[in-house]
Design a protein around this motif. Sequence first.
Motif: not given
Length: 448
Positions: A63-81
């Motif tokens: 519950s405290s975490e969100e899929s990094t894939l879905l987050k990128a889809l939602k925000t349009g921002e990339e993330s690393h490591l």
Amino acid sequence: MEETKDVRLALYETIMNLVDAGIHAIDEEGRTMIYNQKMRDIERMDSREVLHKKLEDVFRFRSSEESTLLKALKTGEESHLVKQTYFNNKGREITSVNHTYPFYYKEKLMGAVEIAEDITKIERLIRRNHEPHTGYTFHHIIGKSKAVSEVIEFAKRAARTSSYVLIIGETGTGKELFAQSIHYESERSRGPFITQNCAALPDNLIESILFGTKKGAFTGAVDRAGLFEQADGGTLLLDEINALNIHLQAKLLRVLQEKKVKRIGGTQEKPVDVRVIATMNETPYEAIANHRLRKDLYYRLGVVTLLIPPLRDRLEDLPLLTRHFIQKYNTLFQMNVRGITPEVLTFFHSYRWPGNIRELEHIIEAAMNVMLDEDMIELRHLPMQYRQSGHYTPAAEKSPLLKDRLFEYEKQCILEALEANGSNISKAAEQLGLSRQSLQYRMKRLGI
């Protein structure tokens, strides 16, 4: 033209499955479009369970975490490591470090793609090292033979100090039991007791686990304390020290001498107060001769050396050990086995026990698995391989005692050092990594 397109598609799929990184891509609705072989290996799933399905319908996130894939889809921002822990559709926990990118086509956000590195095993290892141990002490060591009683008495004396300890014994003799007993009956008993098998992991991984890492030291590296830092104030058990790469043995020796540790990629040294107990399943003579152990590391670790006798040299303990394991599995299996027949006892006394006490326990467990209403373990209950004639090997033939070989080898090393330094005891002691007083004590004991 169509054939060229098919060839390119086949080539693309081949490359995707050969890449040594997990690749997972979703479309604008969150449905999986690409799921390569490495990702299937990481998540232990079949492509049919994931492809064309919505991510949140397949995987579960805390519950405290969100899929990094879905987050990128939602925000349009990339993330690393970014480290992410989640669960597959069978509830299996997975931990990965991810690089995640939104996917645009003609300036429209069409999905997201993730490149993942599996660190599940590392996370479990670190977590396991922090789990509390059962706290074995000397009264858990079963045996009243002279061979084992002498080792127990010597180990009890070692528990009073913080000197390094080297425990030598064949596989299955109970080396870790002695190590835990020393820790839990010492002044360090309230501190951590952390274990690491040096043969269990590749060199690049064991180095980062032992000494820790500094963020940016290599791809995916984060600030993480190594086992020396984690064991500060307690004991670090290094199992199968002779399996450690010679280069890493040199780094280990420096930490033992300086009592300071520097993380990989770091510049600062941190003082650590750690008692190291190391184990080996071969003699130092063999390990050094075969370039599996540095001579100077042996002398640094072998301040206190315990030689655990093999089961064939303490056969008078067989009845005690057998009774203990039968009671253990009576409780686990809800059985009422009373003991072993005279024929089984005769076999036990004639067998060589290459796997030692661990092998004895396995034989009894296996025998009790096939028993029905019988209350005594008979020869017919033993595993097939033990009932074959080749396993009834007399125990009379014994190799030279380990302690005698160690005695001769230690004497040889000291004589070589004295000769190389013109009989100068101070210089010889420095070469061997000993104090002058310790070397004089050893020379007196060895009759030099």
